[in-house]
Design an enzyme around this catalytic site. Structure first.
Site, PDB file in Angstrom:
ATOM      1  N   VAL A  39      -3.941  61.529 -23.481  1.00 55.20           N
ATOM      2  CA  VAL A  39      -3.276  60.288 -23.879  1.00 55.20           C
ATOM      3  C   VAL A  39      -4.249  59.100 -23.781  1.00 55.20           C
ATOM      4  O   VAL A  39      -4.169  58.148 -24.566  1.00 55.20           O
ATOM      5  CB  VAL A  39      -1.976  60.096 -23.055  1.00 55.20           C
ATOM      6  CG1 VAL A  39      -2.233  59.731 -21.625  1.00 55.20           C
ATOM      7  CG2 VAL A  39      -1.073  59.064 -23.710  1.00 55.20           C
ATOM      8  N   ASP A  40      -5.174  59.167 -22.844  1.00 59.74           N
ATOM      9  CA  ASP A  40      -6.204  58.131 -22.676  1.00 59.74           C
ATOM     10  C   ASP A  40      -7.023  58.001 -23.970  1.00 59.74           C
ATOM     11  O   ASP A  40      -7.211  56.888 -24.505  1.00 59.74           O
ATOM     12  CB  ASP A  40      -7.104  58.545 -21.492  1.00 59.74           C
ATOM     13  CG  ASP A  40      -7.997  57.421 -20.994  1.00 59.74           C
ATOM     14  OD1 ASP A  40      -7.838  56.288 -21.460  1.00 59.74           O
ATOM     15  OD2 ASP A  40      -8.839  57.693 -20.111  1.00 59.74           O
ATOM     16  N   GLY A 125      -1.247  66.628 -17.557  1.00 61.49           N
ATOM     17  CA  GLY A 125      -2.082  67.316 -18.540  1.00 61.49           C
ATOM     18  C   GLY A 125      -3.292  67.901 -17.842  1.00 61.49           C
ATOM     19  O   GLY A 125      -3.184  68.823 -17.025  1.00 61.49           O
TER      20      GLY A 125
HETATM   21  N1  AR6 Z   1       1.596  60.327 -26.340  1.00 62.93           N
HETATM   22  C1  AR6 Z   1       2.337  60.686 -25.263  1.00 62.93           C
HETATM   23  N2  AR6 Z   1       1.970  61.612 -24.372  1.00 62.93           N
HETATM   24  C2  AR6 Z   1       0.777  62.219 -24.574  1.00 62.93           C
HETATM   25  C3  AR6 Z   1      -0.071  61.902 -25.665  1.00 62.93           C
HETATM   26  C4  AR6 Z   1       0.384  60.912 -26.575  1.00 62.93           C
HETATM   27  N3  AR6 Z   1      -0.331  60.543 -27.629  1.00 62.93           N
HETATM   28  N4  AR6 Z   1      -1.186  62.684 -25.586  1.00 62.93           N
HETATM   29  C5  AR6 Z   1      -1.048  63.466 -24.497  1.00 62.93           C
HETATM   30  N5  AR6 Z   1       0.135  63.198 -23.893  1.00 62.93           N
HETATM   31  P1  AR6 Z   1      -3.366  63.832 -19.925  1.00 62.93           P
HETATM   32  P2  AR6 Z   1      -3.697  63.420 -17.012  1.00 62.93           P
HETATM   33  C6  AR6 Z   1       0.716  63.803 -22.659  1.00 62.93           C
HETATM   34  O1  AR6 Z   1      -4.208  65.053 -19.877  1.00 62.93           O
HETATM   35  O2  AR6 Z   1      -3.174  64.764 -16.724  1.00 62.93           O
HETATM   36  C7  AR6 Z   1      -7.991  62.030 -19.530  1.00 62.93           C
HETATM   37  O3  AR6 Z   1      -9.198  62.577 -19.987  1.00 62.93           O
HETATM   38  C8  AR6 Z   1       0.244  65.177 -22.278  1.00 62.93           C
HETATM   39  O4  AR6 Z   1       0.952  66.170 -23.017  1.00 62.93           O
HETATM   40  O5  AR6 Z   1      -3.568  62.875 -21.042  1.00 62.93           O
HETATM   41  O6  AR6 Z   1      -3.175  62.255 -16.218  1.00 62.93           O
HETATM   42  C9  AR6 Z   1      -8.187  60.834 -18.620  1.00 62.93           C
HETATM   43  O7  AR6 Z   1      -9.322  60.077 -18.963  1.00 62.93           O
HETATM   44  C10 AR6 Z   1       0.608  65.213 -20.788  1.00 62.93           C
HETATM   45  O8  AR6 Z   1       1.982  65.577 -20.614  1.00 62.93           O
HETATM   46  O9  AR6 Z   1      -3.511  62.951 -18.559  1.00 62.93           O
HETATM   47  C11 AR6 Z   1      -8.329  61.478 -17.274  1.00 62.93           C
HETATM   48  O10 AR6 Z   1      -9.656  61.911 -17.038  1.00 62.93           O
HETATM   49  C12 AR6 Z   1       0.445  63.766 -20.356  1.00 62.93           C
HETATM   50  O11 AR6 Z   1       0.348  62.993 -21.576  1.00 62.93           O
HETATM   51  C13 AR6 Z   1      -7.411  62.669 -17.360  1.00 62.93           C
HETATM   52  O12 AR6 Z   1      -7.318  63.002 -18.746  1.00 62.93           O
HETATM   53  C14 AR6 Z   1      -0.771  63.495 -19.502  1.00 62.93           C
HETATM   54  O13 AR6 Z   1      -1.854  64.321 -19.895  1.00 62.93           O
HETATM   55  C15 AR6 Z   1      -6.035  62.340 -16.868  1.00 62.93           C
HETATM   56  O14 AR6 Z   1      -5.252  63.507 -16.860  1.00 62.93           O
END
Ligand code: AR6
Length: 178
Positions: A39-40, A125
């Site tokens: 999501v980042d 994620g």
């Molecule tokens: N809209 C809504 N939710 C989303 C989207 C979107 N566009 N894309 C992904 N998700 P993650 P974390 C969900 O991995 O576990 C990054 O590299 C996804 O399905 O994005 O907190 C950062 O820079 C999941 O349920 O974040 C950090 O290094 C949720 O968002 C690291 O990942 C979070 O997944 C953070 O990991």
């Protein structure tokens, strides 16, 4: 306000957080705030390079804390970046740290009188936090905060997959029946 009235201030949405017409979106970032995947990555792509430029001036964000920037090309006015904990099995204060992410993000939104804020499933994620536990923490921290604060008026939990949507729905149902 009763628990039932408070639950009316929570909405569930299935989809992409970067598309939402809300005042603030929360970014599940890492403590450098310099971008990443998931999501980042999506938020940085949609907001444009100005976001990274502002993030560089912030100087990072310790796990559990939150920082506010502008939203640039996003429909949202603000991005609230929070660094969630990496799941290491549950003995390294992961649950407390995730709760702090929600509280600190909501606090920043409240200070700006944000009406609507959208949260992704922070840490669920790449950081591998178990979804079911994370959803319970998201609801309990949000309900606790809404009870004592007028802003944000509405909190939206955004799911990016069917499985996570189901967990949010089940928890909402459980809280309504309590
Ligand atoms: N809209 C809504 N939710 C989303 C989207 C979107 N566009 N894309 C992904 N998700 P993650 P974390 C969900 O991995 O576990 C990054 O590299 C996804 O399905 O994005 O907190 C950062 O820079 C999941 O349920 O974040 C950090 O290094 C949720 O968002 C690291 O990942 C979070 O997944 C953070 O990991």
């Amino acid at each position: 306000m009763s628990n039932l009235d408070l639950i009316e201030r929570i909405e569930l949405i299935y989809g992409d957080i970067t598309k939402l017409e809300v005042e603030a979106v929360v970014n599940a970032a890492n403590s450098t705030l310099l971008g990443g995947g998931g999501v980042d990555g999506a938020i940085h792509r949609a907001a444009g390079p100005e976001l990274l430029k502002e993030c560089r001036t912030v100087g990072g964000c310790p796990t559990g804390e939150a920082r506010l920037t502008k939203g640039y090309n996003l429909p949202a006015k603000y991005v609230i970046h929070t660094a969630g904990p990496v799941w290491h099995g549950g003995n390294q204060r992961e649950e407390q740290l995730l709760a702090e992410c929600y509280r600190n993000s909501l606090q920043l939104a409240s200070a700006k009188a944000v009406k609507k804020i959208a949260f992704p499933a922070i840490s669920c994620g790449v950081y591998r936090f178990p979804l079911e536990r994370a959803v319970k923490i998201a609801f309990s921290e949000t309900l606790g905060f809404l009870k004592n604060n007028r802003y944000p008026e509405v909190v939206i939990f955004v799911s990016f997959g069917e499985k996570s949507y189901r967990y949010y729905q089940e928890e909402m149902q459980r809280l309504r029946l309590r």
